[in-house]
Design a protein around this motif. Structure first.
Motif, PDB file in Angstrom:
ATOM      1  N   MET A   1      76.093  72.125 -65.569  1.00 13.27           N
ATOM      2  CA  MET A   1      75.226  72.079 -66.730  1.00 13.27           C
ATOM      3  C   MET A   1      74.099  73.083 -66.517  1.00 13.27           C
ATOM      4  O   MET A   1      73.499  73.138 -65.461  1.00 13.27           O
ATOM      5  CB  MET A   1      74.698  70.651 -66.880  1.00 13.27           C
ATOM      6  N   SER A   2      73.793  73.854 -67.542  1.00 10.94           N
ATOM      7  CA  SER A   2      72.765  74.886 -67.427  1.00 10.94           C
ATOM      8  C   SER A   2      71.369  74.280 -67.502  1.00 10.94           C
ATOM      9  O   SER A   2      71.178  73.195 -68.045  1.00 10.94           O
ATOM     10  CB  SER A   2      72.923  75.923 -68.543  1.00 10.94           C
ATOM     11  N   THR A   3      70.387  75.015 -66.992  1.00  9.49           N
ATOM     12  CA  THR A   3      69.003  74.570 -67.051  1.00  9.49           C
ATOM     13  C   THR A   3      68.556  74.441 -68.492  1.00  9.49           C
ATOM     14  O   THR A   3      67.829  73.514 -68.846  1.00  9.49           O
ATOM     15  CB  THR A   3      68.089  75.565 -66.302  1.00  9.49           C
ATOM     16  N   THR A   4      69.000  75.347 -69.370  1.00 11.28           N
ATOM     17  CA  THR A   4      68.640  75.285 -70.784  1.00 11.28           C
ATOM     18  C   THR A   4      69.137  73.991 -71.403  1.00 11.28           C
ATOM     19  O   THR A   4      68.412  73.315 -72.130  1.00 11.28           O
ATOM     20  CB  THR A   4      69.227  76.489 -71.548  1.00 11.28           C
ATOM     21  N   THR A   5      70.356  73.619 -71.113  1.00 13.67           N
ATOM     22  CA  THR A   5      70.917  72.375 -71.636  1.00 13.67           C
ATOM     23  C   THR A   5      70.102  71.181 -71.165  1.00 13.67           C
ATOM     24  O   THR A   5      69.760  70.302 -71.947  1.00 13.67           O
ATOM     25  CB  THR A   5      72.381  72.215 -71.195  1.00 13.67           C
ATOM     26  N   ILE A   6      69.753  71.160 -69.899  1.00 12.10           N
ATOM     27  CA  ILE A   6      68.948  70.066 -69.360  1.00 12.10           C
ATOM     28  C   ILE A   6      67.607  70.023 -70.062  1.00 12.10           C
ATOM     29  O   ILE A   6      67.164  68.970 -70.513  1.00 12.10           O
ATOM     30  CB  ILE A   6      68.747  70.217 -67.839  1.00 12.10           C
ATOM     31  N   THR A   7      66.933  71.162 -70.203  1.00 11.25           N
ATOM     32  CA  THR A   7      65.620  71.215 -70.829  1.00 11.25           C
ATOM     33  C   THR A   7      65.675  70.722 -72.264  1.00 11.25           C
ATOM     34  O   THR A   7      64.847  69.916 -72.682  1.00 11.25           O
ATOM     35  CB  THR A   7      65.047  72.650 -70.777  1.00 11.25           C
ATOM     36  N   GLN A   8      66.659  71.186 -73.051  1.00 12.62           N
ATOM     37  CA  GLN A   8      66.750  70.764 -74.440  1.00 12.62           C
ATOM     38  C   GLN A   8      66.980  69.260 -74.548  1.00 12.62           C
ATOM     39  O   GLN A   8      66.376  68.604 -75.382  1.00 12.62           O
ATOM     40  CB  GLN A   8      67.849  71.535 -75.160  1.00 12.62           C
ATOM     41  N   ALA A   9      67.835  68.710 -73.743  1.00 10.73           N
ATOM     42  CA  ALA A   9      68.089  67.272 -73.796  1.00 10.73           C
ATOM     43  C   ALA A   9      66.882  66.489 -73.289  1.00 10.73           C
ATOM     44  O   ALA A   9      66.566  65.417 -73.806  1.00 10.73           O
ATOM     45  CB  ALA A   9      69.335  66.926 -72.991  1.00 10.73           C
ATOM     46  N   GLN A  10      66.172  67.003 -72.296  1.00 10.60           N
ATOM     47  CA  GLN A  10      65.007  66.314 -71.759  1.00 10.60           C
ATOM     48  C   GLN A  10      63.880  66.228 -72.773  1.00 10.60           C
ATOM     49  O   GLN A  10      63.051  65.332 -72.699  1.00 10.60           O
ATOM     50  CB  GLN A  10      64.511  66.997 -70.486  1.00 10.60           C
ATOM     51  N   GLU A  11      63.852  67.155 -73.742  1.00 13.45           N
ATOM     52  CA  GLU A  11      62.818  67.118 -74.766  1.00 13.45           C
ATOM     53  C   GLU A  11      62.860  65.813 -75.556  1.00 13.45           C
ATOM     54  O   GLU A  11      61.867  65.396 -76.123  1.00 13.45           O
ATOM     55  CB  GLU A  11      62.948  68.320 -75.704  1.00 13.45           C
ATOM     56  N   PHE A  12      63.994  65.151 -75.568  1.00 16.79           N
ATOM     57  CA  PHE A  12      64.109  63.860 -76.235  1.00 16.79           C
ATOM     58  C   PHE A  12      63.486  62.745 -75.399  1.00 16.79           C
ATOM     59  O   PHE A  12      63.264  61.654 -75.893  1.00 16.79           O
ATOM     60  CB  PHE A  12      65.586  63.509 -76.485  1.00 16.79           C
ATOM     61  N   GLY A  13      63.252  62.999 -74.123  1.00 14.66           N
ATOM     62  CA  GLY A  13      62.719  61.967 -73.244  1.00 14.66           C
ATOM     63  C   GLY A  13      63.800  61.163 -72.548  1.00 14.66           C
ATOM     64  O   GLY A  13      63.518  60.148 -71.930  1.00 14.66           O
ATOM     65  N   PHE A  14      65.056  61.617 -72.653  1.00 18.29           N
ATOM     66  CA  PHE A  14      66.165  60.938 -71.990  1.00 18.29           C
ATOM     67  C   PHE A  14      66.280  61.423 -70.548  1.00 18.29           C
ATOM     68  O   PHE A  14      65.880  62.530 -70.225  1.00 18.29           O
ATOM     69  CB  PHE A  14      67.475  61.194 -72.730  1.00 18.29           C
ATOM     70  N   HIS A  15      66.865  60.581 -69.689  1.00 20.76           N
ATOM     71  CA  HIS A  15      66.978  60.877 -68.271  1.00 20.76           C
ATOM     72  C   HIS A  15      68.387  60.557 -67.766  1.00 20.76           C
ATOM     73  O   HIS A  15      69.108  59.774 -68.390  1.00 20.76           O
ATOM     74  CB  HIS A  15      65.964  60.058 -67.474  1.00 20.76           C
ATOM     75  N   PRO A  16      68.759  61.119 -66.613  1.00 16.56           N
ATOM     76  CA  PRO A  16      70.067  60.779 -66.032  1.00 16.56           C
ATOM     77  C   PRO A  16      70.228  59.265 -65.894  1.00 16.56           C
ATOM     78  O   PRO A  16      69.293  58.565 -65.485  1.00 16.56           O
ATOM     79  CB  PRO A  16      70.040  61.473 -64.668  1.00 16.56           C
ATOM     80  N   GLY A  17      71.398  58.791 -66.274  1.00 19.13           N
ATOM     81  CA  GLY A  17      71.703  57.371 -66.187  1.00 19.13           C
ATOM     82  C   GLY A  17      71.329  56.564 -67.425  1.00 19.13           C
ATOM     83  O   GLY A  17      71.726  55.400 -67.543  1.00 19.13           O
ATOM     84  N   ASP A  18      70.567  57.151 -68.348  1.00 21.53           N
ATOM     85  CA  ASP A  18      70.167  56.433 -69.558  1.00 21.53           C
ATOM     86  C   ASP A  18      71.376  56.144 -70.448  1.00 21.53           C
ATOM     87  O   ASP A  18      72.264  56.984 -70.597  1.00 21.53           O
ATOM     88  CB  ASP A  18      69.158  57.244 -70.387  1.00 21.53           C
ATOM     89  N   ILE A  19      71.362  54.984 -71.066  1.00 17.56           N
ATOM     90  CA  ILE A  19      72.343  54.620 -72.084  1.00 17.56           C
ATOM     91  C   ILE A  19      71.654  54.834 -73.432  1.00 17.56           C
ATOM     92  O   ILE A  19      70.629  54.216 -73.720  1.00 17.56           O
ATOM     93  CB  ILE A  19      72.798  53.140 -71.954  1.00 17.56           C
ATOM     94  N   ILE A  20      72.229  55.735 -74.236  1.00 26.47           N
ATOM     95  CA  ILE A  20      71.648  56.088 -75.526  1.00 26.47           C
ATOM     96  C   ILE A  20      72.573  55.606 -76.634  1.00 26.47           C
ATOM     97  O   ILE A  20      73.754  55.918 -76.650  1.00 26.47           O
ATOM     98  CB  ILE A  20      71.435  57.623 -75.651  1.00 26.47           C
ATOM     99  N   GLN A  21      71.989  54.858 -77.567  1.00 27.81           N
ATOM    100  CA  GLN A  21      72.770  54.350 -78.699  1.00 27.81           C
ATOM    101  C   GLN A  21      72.633  55.308 -79.875  1.00 27.81           C
ATOM    102  O   GLN A  21      71.534  55.733 -80.225  1.00 27.81           O
ATOM    103  CB  GLN A  21      72.291  52.959 -79.087  1.00 27.81           C
ATOM    104  N   GLU A  22      73.761  55.598 -80.479  1.00 27.88           N
ATOM    105  CA  GLU A  22      73.832  56.538 -81.601  1.00 27.88           C
ATOM    106  C   GLU A  22      74.206  55.766 -82.865  1.00 27.88           C
ATOM    107  O   GLU A  22      75.178  55.014 -82.875  1.00 27.88           O
ATOM    108  CB  GLU A  22      74.896  57.583 -81.276  1.00 27.88           C
ATOM    109  N   TRP A  23      73.435  55.984 -83.919  1.00 31.12           N
ATOM    110  CA  TRP A  23      73.649  55.309 -85.197  1.00 31.12           C
ATOM    111  C   TRP A  23      74.020  56.330 -86.269  1.00 31.12           C
ATOM    112  O   TRP A  23      73.475  57.431 -86.298  1.00 31.12           O
ATOM    113  CB  TRP A  23      72.383  54.570 -85.611  1.00 31.12           C
ATOM    114  N   LEU A  24      74.927  55.942 -87.133  1.00 28.88           N
ATOM    115  CA  LEU A  24      75.321  56.700 -88.326  1.00 28.88           C
ATOM    116  C   LEU A  24      75.956  58.046 -88.008  1.00 28.88           C
ATOM    117  O   LEU A  24      75.774  59.025 -88.733  1.00 28.88           O
ATOM    118  CB  LEU A  24      74.135  56.857 -89.286  1.00 28.88           C
TER     119      LEU A  24
END
Length: 155
Positions: A1-24
């Motif tokens: 995984m690239s650093t850019t990908t990590i940075t963009q996803a981290q902007e959401f405040g999510f972290h490794p191991g997090d379970i994220i629920q997706e709606w709609l």
């Protein structure tokens, strides 16, 4: 995984191991954005039928959906999200099909007991708006103050 990908996803405040629920989820969502979140967390996004505690949530919202339905969805989604966890509504950017009015998001969030932040660009075609519950900090401070008073009364 690239650093850019990590940075963009981290902007959401999510972290490794997090379970994220997706709606709609629908076939118009940004699959690249979904993959970035999954790459960062190392977990597949779970859908709205998931019934255990989650570390964050995203709601894909488009114009034309009922504002009351959005408020209801926010309330349903917030039931499983840990207090203070990242909670996002993702909408098409202005000018894109399905873009929604900021006032609609603000009103639905308020009805659901949440504050909506300023929209942020999260991908080429989508904006994200982070929600936070009203008064979480105030409620916590009140509980601490009551506990301190109760503690003093016991002395």
């Amino acid at each position: 995984m690239s650093t850019t990908t990590i940075t963009q996803a981290q902007e959401f405040g999510f972290h490794p191991g997090d379970i994220i629920q997706e709606w709609l989820w629908d076939d118009d969502v940004d699959e690249g954005l979904r993959r970035k979140i999954e790459d960062l967390t190392g977990e597949d996004l779970v859908d709205e039928d998931y019934d255990s505690a989650v570390d964050g949530a995203i709601i894909w919202w488009r114009d034309g959906d009922d504002e009351d339905a959005l408020a209801d969805t926010i309330m349903d989604a917030s039931e499983l999200v840990d207090e203070g966890a990242p909670f996002w509504i993702i909408t098409p950017k202005p000018g894109r099909e399905g873009s929604t009015n900021a006032a609609t998001l603000q009103s639905a969030a308020k009805t659901a007991g949440m504050n909506a932040a300023t929209p942020l660009t999260v991908s080429e075609d989508w904006n994200g708006v982070r929600l936070r519950a009203f008064g979480k900090g105030a409620e916590r401070a009140d509980r601490m103050e009551r506990a301190e008073r109760d503690d003093m009364d016991l002395r």
